[in-house]
Scaffold this motif. Structure first.
Motif, PDB file in Angstrom:
ATOM      1  N   ASN A 264       0.801  -1.219   0.000  1.00 23.06           N
ATOM      2  CA  ASN A 264       0.000   0.000   0.000  1.00 23.06           C
ATOM      3  C   ASN A 264       0.842   1.281   0.000  1.00 23.06           C
ATOM      4  O   ASN A 264       0.298   2.378   0.094  1.00 23.06           O
ATOM      5  CB  ASN A 264      -0.928   0.004   1.221  1.00 23.06           C
ATOM      6  N   VAL A 294      -1.565  10.120  -0.868  1.00 18.70           N
ATOM      7  CA  VAL A 294      -2.894  10.401  -1.386  1.00 18.70           C
ATOM      8  C   VAL A 294      -2.753  11.452  -2.473  1.00 18.70           C
ATOM      9  O   VAL A 294      -2.366  12.593  -2.203  1.00 18.70           O
ATOM     10  CB  VAL A 294      -3.854  10.896  -0.285  1.00 18.70           C
ATOM     11  N   ASP A 295      -3.068  11.052  -3.711  1.00  8.51           N
ATOM     12  CA  ASP A 295      -3.012  11.975  -4.844  1.00  8.51           C
ATOM     13  C   ASP A 295      -1.661  12.689  -4.910  1.00  8.51           C
ATOM     14  O   ASP A 295      -1.587  13.918  -4.973  1.00  8.51           O
ATOM     15  CB  ASP A 295      -4.157  12.983  -4.756  1.00  8.51           C
ATOM     16  N   GLN A 341      -8.357   1.449   4.963  1.00  3.41           N
ATOM     17  CA  GLN A 341      -7.921   1.513   3.572  1.00  3.41           C
ATOM     18  C   GLN A 341      -8.894   0.788   2.649  1.00  3.41           C
ATOM     19  O   GLN A 341      -8.893   1.018   1.442  1.00  3.41           O
ATOM     20  CB  GLN A 341      -6.516   0.928   3.443  1.00  3.41           C
ATOM     21  N   ASN A 344     -11.884   3.424   2.599  1.00  2.00           N
ATOM     22  CA  ASN A 344     -11.399   4.786   2.397  1.00  2.00           C
ATOM     23  C   ASN A 344     -12.122   5.779   3.303  1.00  2.00           C
ATOM     24  O   ASN A 344     -12.358   6.930   2.931  1.00  2.00           O
ATOM     25  CB  ASN A 344     -11.544   5.205   0.926  1.00  2.00           C
ATOM     26  N   LYS A 372     -11.392   5.649  -3.902  1.00  2.00           N
ATOM     27  CA  LYS A 372     -10.348   4.648  -4.055  1.00  2.00           C
ATOM     28  C   LYS A 372      -9.723   4.679  -5.441  1.00  2.00           C
ATOM     29  O   LYS A 372      -8.527   4.430  -5.615  1.00  2.00           O
ATOM     30  CB  LYS A 372     -10.919   3.257  -3.776  1.00  2.00           C
ATOM     31  N   GLU A 375      -7.865   8.164  -5.629  1.00  2.00           N
ATOM     32  CA  GLU A 375      -7.006   8.364  -4.462  1.00  2.00           C
ATOM     33  C   GLU A 375      -7.039   9.817  -3.998  1.00  2.00           C
ATOM     34  O   GLU A 375      -6.061  10.356  -3.501  1.00  2.00           O
ATOM     35  CB  GLU A 375      -5.561   7.928  -4.751  1.00  2.00           C
TER      36      GLU A 375
END
Length: 548
Positions: A264, A294-295, A341, A344, A372, A375
């Motif tokens: 992950n 994240v992004d 996760q 989310n 998800k 992200e």
């Protein structure tokens, strides 16, 4: 060539042996031989002994098919099925051997096998010093005991300590794992291994690397220092000090701990951690922080204790006791955080506060929901006592919206729309396109819809049971410009990843890093031990055979 019975030889030698009893070193005693030849010409100054030769010297017995005995030098050369026995603890077989009674050193070659009650050493050439009770080999050797097979290019055996020392290309093969190193000390009785320099332990469950470590092959536990790590299929554990128990698949790490979720792409750091592989769980404390991507932006989550549970596809992160988090466009704190996760969903529990750019949000419970696939953040829920505050961009006042619940939508991780429902109240500083204050909107309604632009409120739409008005600034007193429950907490805002840690944890971190650095600079133990060992070998070389 004249041959006589060995018993005649014994009669001749007895007088010399008894005369030399008071002297050192002791003479080699020829106990028996089927035949002996004193005057053989093959090797001058040597007795030829053949057939069931039996020799004794100061507690060591030697057996062979043929031997040359150099009486003057107190030296034996033995051929054919050579066996050497020291008490009931050490046995050696070879095709050829030499023994020097003056210095009590033996040399053996040709399918050499040395045995003790609990191990067997096989090599091509072996030197044995009885004074130090040490055996040496440089011709590749294999040691076998109950649980392990050890192979190395060279090695030293300390008979008294039942210890092996390997300095070149050693491999320990156990049914459960394989150890490889260039410097390893192994104690046969206890099964303890001490590793120095780059070393690895490989099994189906994990891969361990260390440059200074200890492993107990009987209890299957280890302690590793210096650049050590444990690698599972889904996690990489690093730290200044690692402890590992193979039986229960448990690992702990102390100081400068880093645990990487290789699936992950998450990282957890701290100064103490415990990992329970079979339970798919870990916890970290002492300046603990979880870092997730994240992004293309990192989210930092801190708590006095961090717990991560579940398989890779269903990991849950829990942070509790003064939990905090930071992202470049979003930060907050609360009593505890629960982040899944799989769904989310991140829950901020216990007096949560959230900052999205200049917007401060509070409520009893907050939910951040991610997308998800992209992200990115998707939506926000503030449940019970929702309160949103932002500073008026050009004045000293505060825009405020409160209600029972708030439901927000994110676009590119920015809050762009929000609905506040039930018993809503508003104080809003209205400005025209020239940014001139038109008035202060203060009202109540059943629901409010807000759109935000450039991270500030752009439009407001009120629904049902609207009651209020737009007041000129002079007509609305200061004490009426703040809603009940208003608390501006801008000085608490987390503006960087360093802000998520309380001051006392930063002080502890600085102290640990300073001590770790000093210890590493001071110790440098593997290089020191290896140098001392090499110096010892240089100053104490194995005995060389005497060529006649």
């Amino acid at each position: 060539m004249k041959k006589i019975s060995f018993f005649i030889i014994i009669a001749i030698l007895f007088s010399e042996i008894y005369n030399g009893l008071a002297q050192t070193p002791k003479k080699i005693i020829i106990e028996y031989s089927d035949f002996a030849d004193i005057n053989q010409t093959e090797i001058p100054d040597a007795f030829l002994l053949t057939g069931n030769v039996r020799i004794n010297h100061d507690g060591v017995k030697m057996f062979c098919n043929k031997a040359y005995y150099f009486q003057k030098e107190n030296y034996i050369k033995a051929f054919g099925d050579v066996r050497m026995v020291q008490g009931d603890t050490l046995f050696m077989n070879s095709k050829y051997a030499e023994y020097n009674g003056n210095v009590k050193q033996a040399y053996a070659t040709g399918n050499v096998v040395m045995r003790s009650p609990d191990m067997t050493l096989a090599t091509d050439t072996l030197n044995f010093d009885r004074n130090t009770q040490q055996a040496y080999y440089t011709t590749y050797g294999t040691i076998t005991n109950k649980d392990n097979i050890l192979k190395s290019k060279s090695g030293r055996y300390f008979a008294s300590e039942k210890k092996f020392q390997f300095l070149t290309a050693v491999t320990i093969t156990n049914p459960k794992y394989v150890v490889k190193s260039n410097h390893l000390d192994y104690y046969n009785n206890s099964g303890h291994s001490y590793l120095f320099g780059p070393s690895t332990i490989t099994s189906e469950q994990n891969f361990i690397y260390t440059e200074k470590g200890f492993y107990d092959s009987k209890k299957n536990v280890g302690h590793f220092l210096r650049k050590s790590y444990i690698k599972y299929k889904d996690r990489l554990i690093e730290g200044d000090s690692l402890y590992y128990d193979r039986k229960i698949e448990f690992a702990s790490a102390t100081n400068n701990v880093k645990i990487t979720d290789t699936i992950n792409k998450g990282i957890i750091k701290g100064h103490y951690a415990e990992v329970y592989k079979q339970k798919d769980s870990l916890f970290v404390t002492k300046r603990a922080v979880a870092i997730n991507l994240v992004d293309k932006d990192s989210v930092y989550i801190h708590g006095k204790v961090l717990m991560v549970t579940g398989k890779p596809e269903n990991r849950i992160i829990r942070a509790f006791k003064n939990a905090r988090f930071y992202k470049t466009d979003l930060s907050g704190k609360c009593d505890s955080i629960h982040s899944s996760q799989k769904t989310n969903l991140t829950q901020l529990i216990g007096k949560p506060i959230l900052w999205n750019f200049e917007n401060q949000m509070t409520g009893d419970v907050m939910h951040l929901i991610g997308n998800k696939e992209t992200e990115k953040l998707d939506s926000l829920k503030v449940l019970n006592n929702a309160f949103l505050i932002s500073k008026d961009t050009l004045g000293t006042g505060y825009n405020q919206v409160k209600g029972l619940n708030l439901y927000g939508k994110f676009k590119d991780n920015k809050l762009y729309e929000a609905d506040v429902v039930k018993n809503t109240e508003v104080v809003y500083f209205m400005r025209n396109d020239a940014h001139e204050l038109i008035g202060i909107n203060k009202n109540v309604s059943s629901k409010i819809n807000m759109t935000l632009n450039e991270n500030t409120i752009d439009t407001m739409t009120f629904f049902t049971n609207i009651d209020g008005d737009i007041y000129p600034e002079k007509d609305l007193p200061e004490n009426a410009r703040k809603l009940r429950g208003f608390i501006w907490r801008g000085d608490e805002r987390i503006k960087s990843k360093e802000d998520i840690f309380p001051p006392e944890e930063n002080e502890m971190n600085d102290k640990i890093i300073k001590e770790s650095k000093a210890a590493m600079e001071k110790e440098n133990l593997p290089l020191k031990v290896r140098k001392e060992t090499l110096d010892y070998d240089k100053n104490n070389p194995p005995p060389k055979p005497i060529n006649k």
